[in-house]
Design an enzyme around this catalytic site. Structure first.
Site, PDB file in Angstrom:
ATOM      1  N   ASP A  65       7.816   3.897   3.166  1.00 15.08           N
ATOM      2  CA  ASP A  65       8.359   3.234   4.344  1.00 15.08           C
ATOM      3  C   ASP A  65       9.825   3.637   4.474  1.00 15.08           C
ATOM      4  O   ASP A  65      10.727   2.943   4.023  1.00 15.08           O
ATOM      5  CB  ASP A  65       8.205   1.716   4.166  1.00 15.08           C
ATOM      6  CG  ASP A  65       8.125   1.028   5.500  1.00 15.08           C
ATOM      7  OD1 ASP A  65       8.153   1.732   6.528  1.00 15.08           O
ATOM      8  OD2 ASP A  65       8.030  -0.208   5.521  1.00 15.08           O
ATOM      9  N   CYS A  78      11.296 -40.507  -2.872  1.00 14.09           N
ATOM     10  CA  CYS A  78      11.589 -41.765  -3.576  1.00 14.09           C
ATOM     11  C   CYS A  78      12.802 -42.488  -3.014  1.00 14.09           C
ATOM     12  O   CYS A  78      13.110 -43.594  -3.448  1.00 14.09           O
ATOM     13  CB  CYS A  78      11.750 -41.507  -5.073  1.00 14.09           C
ATOM     14  SG  CYS A  78      13.277 -40.644  -5.466  1.00 14.09           S
ATOM     15  N   TYR A 125      29.506  15.596 -17.290  1.00 11.73           N
ATOM     16  CA  TYR A 125      29.275  15.827 -15.862  1.00 11.73           C
ATOM     17  C   TYR A 125      30.570  15.555 -15.091  1.00 11.73           C
ATOM     18  O   TYR A 125      31.005  16.373 -14.278  1.00 11.73           O
ATOM     19  CB  TYR A 125      28.146  14.903 -15.381  1.00 11.73           C
ATOM     20  CG  TYR A 125      27.845  15.038 -13.909  1.00 11.73           C
ATOM     21  CD1 TYR A 125      26.892  15.949 -13.461  1.00 11.73           C
ATOM     22  CD2 TYR A 125      28.523  14.270 -12.969  1.00 11.73           C
ATOM     23  CE1 TYR A 125      26.622  16.082 -12.110  1.00 11.73           C
ATOM     24  CE2 TYR A 125      28.265  14.397 -11.617  1.00 11.73           C
ATOM     25  CZ  TYR A 125      27.314  15.302 -11.196  1.00 11.73           C
ATOM     26  OH  TYR A 125      27.057  15.442  -9.861  1.00 11.73           O
ATOM     27  N   LYS A 172      -3.417   2.758   6.415  1.00 15.55           N
ATOM     28  CA  LYS A 172      -2.327   1.783   6.341  1.00 15.55           C
ATOM     29  C   LYS A 172      -2.732   0.559   5.535  1.00 15.55           C
ATOM     30  O   LYS A 172      -3.849   0.060   5.683  1.00 15.55           O
ATOM     31  CB  LYS A 172      -1.921   1.337   7.766  1.00 15.55           C
ATOM     32  CG  LYS A 172      -1.343   2.453   8.623  1.00 15.55           C
ATOM     33  CD  LYS A 172      -0.064   3.023   8.078  1.00 15.55           C
ATOM     34  CE  LYS A 172       1.202   2.508   8.630  1.00 15.55           C
ATOM     35  NZ  LYS A 172       1.645   2.444   9.876  1.00 15.55           N
ATOM     36  N   CYS A 213      10.836 -40.290  -9.686  1.00 19.77           N
ATOM     37  CA  CYS A 213      10.434 -39.807  -8.355  1.00 19.77           C
ATOM     38  C   CYS A 213       9.011 -39.240  -8.465  1.00 19.77           C
ATOM     39  O   CYS A 213       8.743 -38.364  -9.299  1.00 19.77           O
ATOM     40  CB  CYS A 213      11.408 -38.718  -7.906  1.00 19.77           C
ATOM     41  SG  CYS A 213      10.884 -37.871  -6.421  1.00 19.77           S
ATOM     42  N   GLU A 258      -1.273  10.995  -1.319  1.00 19.94           N
ATOM     43  CA  GLU A 258       0.011  10.519  -1.827  1.00 19.94           C
ATOM     44  C   GLU A 258       0.449   9.279  -1.052  1.00 19.94           C
ATOM     45  O   GLU A 258      -0.070   9.008   0.030  1.00 19.94           O
ATOM     46  CB  GLU A 258       1.087  11.605  -1.779  1.00 19.94           C
ATOM     47  CG  GLU A 258       1.382  12.157  -0.411  1.00 19.94           C
ATOM     48  CD  GLU A 258       2.281  13.392  -0.477  1.00 19.94           C
ATOM     49  OE1 GLU A 258       3.445  13.230  -0.845  1.00 19.94           O
ATOM     50  OE2 GLU A 258       1.802  14.493  -0.154  1.00 19.94           O
ATOM     51  N   CYS A 276      17.218 -34.348  -5.840  1.00 24.35           N
ATOM     52  CA  CYS A 276      16.927 -35.775  -5.838  1.00 24.35           C
ATOM     53  C   CYS A 276      17.433 -36.320  -7.175  1.00 24.35           C
ATOM     54  O   CYS A 276      17.174 -35.735  -8.223  1.00 24.35           O
ATOM     55  CB  CYS A 276      15.422 -35.972  -5.705  1.00 24.35           C
ATOM     56  SG  CYS A 276      14.852 -37.548  -6.334  1.00 24.35           S
ATOM     57  N   TYR A 331       7.298  15.990   1.456  1.00 21.98           N
ATOM     58  CA  TYR A 331       5.843  15.968   1.632  1.00 21.98           C
ATOM     59  C   TYR A 331       5.289  17.142   2.435  1.00 21.98           C
ATOM     60  O   TYR A 331       4.104  17.161   2.759  1.00 21.98           O
ATOM     61  CB  TYR A 331       5.366  14.652   2.244  1.00 21.98           C
ATOM     62  CG  TYR A 331       5.907  14.360   3.637  1.00 21.98           C
ATOM     63  CD1 TYR A 331       5.587  15.142   4.739  1.00 21.98           C
ATOM     64  CD2 TYR A 331       6.728  13.266   3.845  1.00 21.98           C
ATOM     65  CE1 TYR A 331       6.066  14.859   5.996  1.00 21.98           C
ATOM     66  CE2 TYR A 331       7.213  12.971   5.115  1.00 21.98           C
ATOM     67  CZ  TYR A 331       6.877  13.768   6.177  1.00 21.98           C
ATOM     68  OH  TYR A 331       7.358  13.490   7.417  1.00 21.98           O
ATOM     69  N   CYS A 349      16.376 -38.522  -0.987  1.00 20.20           N
ATOM     70  CA  CYS A 349      15.102 -37.872  -1.305  1.00 20.20           C
ATOM     71  C   CYS A 349      14.016 -38.422  -0.372  1.00 20.20           C
ATOM     72  O   CYS A 349      13.851 -39.644  -0.266  1.00 20.20           O
ATOM     73  CB  CYS A 349      14.745 -38.150  -2.761  1.00 20.20           C
ATOM     74  SG  CYS A 349      13.063 -37.643  -3.169  1.00 20.20           S
ATOM     75  N   LYS A 363       2.390   6.701   1.366  1.00 21.43           N
ATOM     76  CA  LYS A 363       3.167   6.835   2.599  1.00 21.43           C
ATOM     77  C   LYS A 363       4.367   5.918   2.439  1.00 21.43           C
ATOM     78  O   LYS A 363       4.221   4.689   2.415  1.00 21.43           O
ATOM     79  CB  LYS A 363       2.328   6.442   3.807  1.00 21.43           C
ATOM     80  CG  LYS A 363       3.069   6.656   5.106  1.00 21.43           C
ATOM     81  CD  LYS A 363       2.133   6.569   6.289  1.00 21.43           C
ATOM     82  CE  LYS A 363       2.795   6.995   7.589  1.00 21.43           C
ATOM     83  NZ  LYS A 363       4.148   6.572   7.781  1.00 21.43           N
TER      84      LYS A 363
HETATM   85  O1  I6G Z   1       5.052  10.564   8.086  1.00 19.44           O
HETATM   86  C1  I6G Z   1       4.490  11.177   7.061  1.00 19.44           C
HETATM   87  C2  I6G Z   1       4.531  10.620   5.823  1.00 19.44           C
HETATM   88  C3  I6G Z   1       3.958  11.244   4.754  1.00 19.44           C
HETATM   89  C4  I6G Z   1       3.861  12.430   7.264  1.00 19.44           C
HETATM   90  C5  I6G Z   1       3.263  13.073   6.177  1.00 19.44           C
HETATM   91  C6  I6G Z   1       3.323  12.454   4.908  1.00 19.44           C
HETATM   92  O2  I6G Z   1       2.742  13.108   3.908  1.00 19.44           O
HETATM   93  C7  I6G Z   1       2.754  12.483   2.653  1.00 19.44           C
HETATM   94  N1  I6G Z   1       2.651  14.252   6.345  1.00 19.44           N
HETATM   95  C8  I6G Z   1       2.610  14.787   7.562  1.00 19.44           C
HETATM   96  C9  I6G Z   1       1.898  16.074   7.752  1.00 19.44           C
HETATM   97  C10 I6G Z   1       3.211  14.161   8.637  1.00 19.44           C
HETATM   98  N2  I6G Z   1       3.830  12.993   8.502  1.00 19.44           N
HETATM   99  C11 I6G Z   1       3.163  14.735   9.990  1.00 19.44           C
END
Ligand code: I6G
Length: 670
Positions: A120, A414, A38, A317, A435, A116, A429, A228, A411, A118
């Site tokens: 963060d 003790c 690569y 959530k 102790c 699926e 300690c 998504y 400590c 969500k």
């Molecule tokens: O903020 C989001 C996270 C994940 C999403 C979402 C999602 O699908 C797995 N899908 C939609 C349609 C929207 N926000 C608006």
């Protein structure tokens, strides 16, 4: 220099190969060529582009390293707004969502949803024209976002060119950019080593990386994507369902969640939420819930939107893992090895699904670095079963006249001098097992589940037994009488009898458990297992020298020295003799047969096992000489897949690793 067709063709070929290898390495995790190959192709392309700058297009794989820094991001109006999702937090709200869907569709049929995780992270919309990445924009306010195209091009899991023959003229692929947990930890280690402020959480780190004006910095940050959805699409009909859309964009080389699944009705959604919730901590990235979408595109269109959220999708959530609360006080605790740990006493706060009132501040360096003071408002994090910790002080909320916390010189239990070994950050300690705090912690550890597993001997009872001077060390446990135990506050005759019986049962243990139970510094379960496997008996281990010890798996020079020191100390030798005299015993260890099919093999357990608990299965596999790993890699020999196995199974299959079921596991171990 004049460029001939041959050079152009070679550059195109290199684009193609590098993109293909990138996809194999980053998206499907099954590299086909070694890294050197690569690198060689990459350097060849860089060389060609240097000689013929007109070859250096924005979709060239060499552009992933970033370009000139910007002054600011320009604004982009999304062709179709980037919507937000409505949230639900419990079963009733989820049922109400399905009810609303059915009412609007005028049906009582069970709906099919695509579920699926969500993630963060940060939402992104990536526009491809004739398969070439031309623009990437953040969500912004949903209508107007920021142009982060150059930064997005540096993310290896995002294709610069879509693959396949079925590519629409225009398509906006939408997804979530995130930083995996491992990348976040490595980044923060590097930040701390460079005396820079660490990032608070992977989401903030990802946001910081994506919004860098200097894309060369973005290029060094471990960002990834799961796509998504599809925004605008021209030159092709919308796929018939969300699931179809996801598989279509995956066929173009975009990365989609391996957890994507079709489920039926609320019952299917709840089962999915439960299963993913159980695996939340072991996923390599942070998630804050599950997204469920009515799968059928025609039904989605009939359902439409309300304000800025689709009526056909919902986010369930999980409990937040971070919350704000107030530090009411800072105290210190003395642990099993004498470590003096500052602990923040908090105004109780509900976080990560439980009420938290204490959080560790680790050590003096940590408390200085974070500058946590009594009275401060702080962000608390509790993820899974991990001990809650203070992530950050909210300085804007700091009251006047707060005082810096000062670690004690002695400590608090003790009164012995508190000292720090050279090069160590931990204050200890110096009272050793004289102790009371260290005595208590050593006994709690000895009786704990992974050690001698004494049923009914909880932390409070150990504290009481030491406070009442009925026991001083672990061996004293076996001299306790029913009368002595029954004389304690809130202990009846029956519980006392049960405890004495439990102690008798616990005496019959295994060598590795016994070694772990001794509480030798830095000797955890795995090291205890390696020591037991190597030495087979206590006599051999007691006289082992550091040089011999460091030959053993899991044992480095520091651990080796702790082991040698432990067996040299008179007090420990006395306790060991008392334990053996009291009748603590274990079956003689035998060298593991090297012809055992599993000897030295790496096994991964995934999914739910019906007939064995995970820890039972693990213990038995280890006894056969296998190594039990937590994640699947090329080094894995076998994956044992129980019910509802998810991404680890998928990965094993893609890597061609042998997958067996629980029945096979049982034949192996029985
Ligand atoms: O903020 C989001 C996270 C994940 C999403 C979402 C999602 O699908 C797995 N899908 C939609 C349609 C929207 N926000 C608006």
């Amino acid at each position: 220099m004049i460029m001939n067709t041959e050079i152009k063709q070679r550059a195109d070929k290199l684009h193609h190969l590098i993109n293909k290898y990138n996809y194999q390495y980053y998206v499907v995790d099954t590299p086909e060529v070694p890294d050197v190959e690569y690198d060689r192709l990459f350097r060849e392309l860089q060389q060609l582009e240097a000689e013929h700058p007109e070859l250096q297009t924005s979709s060239s794989p060499t552009q992933r390293v970033g370009g000139a820094a910007l002054d600011k991001f320009s604004q982009i109006t999304h062709a179709l707004p980037m919507l937000s999702l409505d949230n639900v937090f419990d079963t009733e709200e989820l049922q109400a969502f399905e009810q609303r869907v059915c009412d609007r569709l005028n049906t009582t049929d069970t709906q099919t949803f695509a579920a699926e995780p969500k993630l963060d992270g940060l939402a992104i919309s990536i526009r491809y024209e004739n398969g070439i990445l031309v623009q990437a924009a953040t969500r912004g306010d949903g209508t107007v976002g920021e142009d982060v195209t150059v930064n997005v091009r540096t993310i290896q899991t995002i294709p610069l060119t879509l693959t396949g023959d079925n590519i629409p003229e225009v398509v906006e692929v939408r997804g979530e950019i995130f930083m995996p947990k491992a990348g976040f930890d490595a980044l923060n280690q590097a930040q701390t080593a460079a005396d820079k402020k660490p990032f608070v959480n992977p989401r903030n780190a990802a946001a910081g990386a994506l919004r860098q004006l200097d894309s060369k910095i973005t290029a060094t940050r471990p960002l990834e994507i799961y796509c998504y959805g599809i925004g605008e699409i021209q030159g092709m009909d919308k796929p018939a369902s969300h699931s179809d859309a996801m598989h279509l964009i995956a066929s173009w080389g975009c990365r989609i969640s391996p957890e994507l699944k079709q489920v039926k009705g609320v019952a299917g959604c709840l089962e999915y939420i439960k299963q993913l919730g159980e695996r939340r901590e072991s996923l390599p990235y942070e998630i804050d819930g599950v997204v469920m979408k009515v799968d059928d595109t025609v039904l989605q269109e009939r359902l439409g939107f309300v304000s800025r959220a689709p009526r056909w999708a919902i986010a369930h959530k999980f409990p937040a893992q971070e919350e704000i609360t107030v530090v009411e006080d800072i105290e210190v605790q003395v642990g099993r090895t004498g470590a003096i740990t500052p602990v923040a006493r908090l105004k109780p706060v509900f976080v990560g699904g439980v009420t938290v009132s204490n959080a560790t501040l680790h050590n003096e360096d940590e408390i200085r670095r974070k500058d946590v003071r009594a009275g401060d408002s702080v962000i608390i994090r509790r993820a899974g079963d991990v001990i809650p910790e203070v992530v950050q002080v909210v300085l804007s909320k700091r009251p006047e006249n707060t005082q810096e916390f000062v670690m004690p010189t002695h400590c608090p239990v003790c009164g012995s001098v508190a000292e720090k070994e050279e090069g160590e950050v931990v204050l200890r300690c110096s009272g050793g097992l004289y102790c009371a705090a260290q005595q208590k912690e050593a006994i709690k550890h000895f009786a704990s589940r992974k050690a001698l597993d004494v049923d009914g001997l909880g932390d409070k009872l150990v504290e009481l037994l030491v406070d009442e001077a009925l026991i001083n060390d672990t061996a004293d446990l076996f001299t306790l009488t029913v009368d002595q135990i029954a004389s304690l506050e809130r202990m009846g005759e029956k519980s006392a009898e049960n405890l004495v019986t439990a102690l008798q049962i616990a005496k019959e243990t295994r060598f590795n458990r016994f070694l772990y139970a001794l509480g030798i510094r830095e000797v955890g379960e795995a090291t205890a297992r390696s020591l037991a496997k190597h030495f087979l008996n206590l006599e051999a281990l007691e006289v082992a020298e550091a040089q011999t010890l460091i030959e053993i798996e899991d044992v480095g020079p520091i651990v080796a020295q702790h082991i040698v020191t432990f067996f040299q100390q008179d007090h420990n030798r006395e306790v060991l003799t008392k334990l053996l005299d009291a009748g603590v015993t274990w079956p003689i260890e035998e060298k593991i047969e090297s012809d055992s099919e599993l000897n030295n093999k790496t096994v991964v357990l995934t999914g739910t096992l019906e007939q064995l608990s995970r820890s039972e299965a693990k213990e038995k596999l280890l006894a056969l000489g296998a190594k039990v790993a937590g994640s699947v890699s090329k080094k894995t020999d076998y994956v044992v897949a129980g019910r509802d196995a998810g991404s680890k199974l998928t990965k094993a299959e893609s890597l061609g690793i042998t997958v067996v079921d629980e029945a096979t596991l049982i034949t192996w171990i029985s």
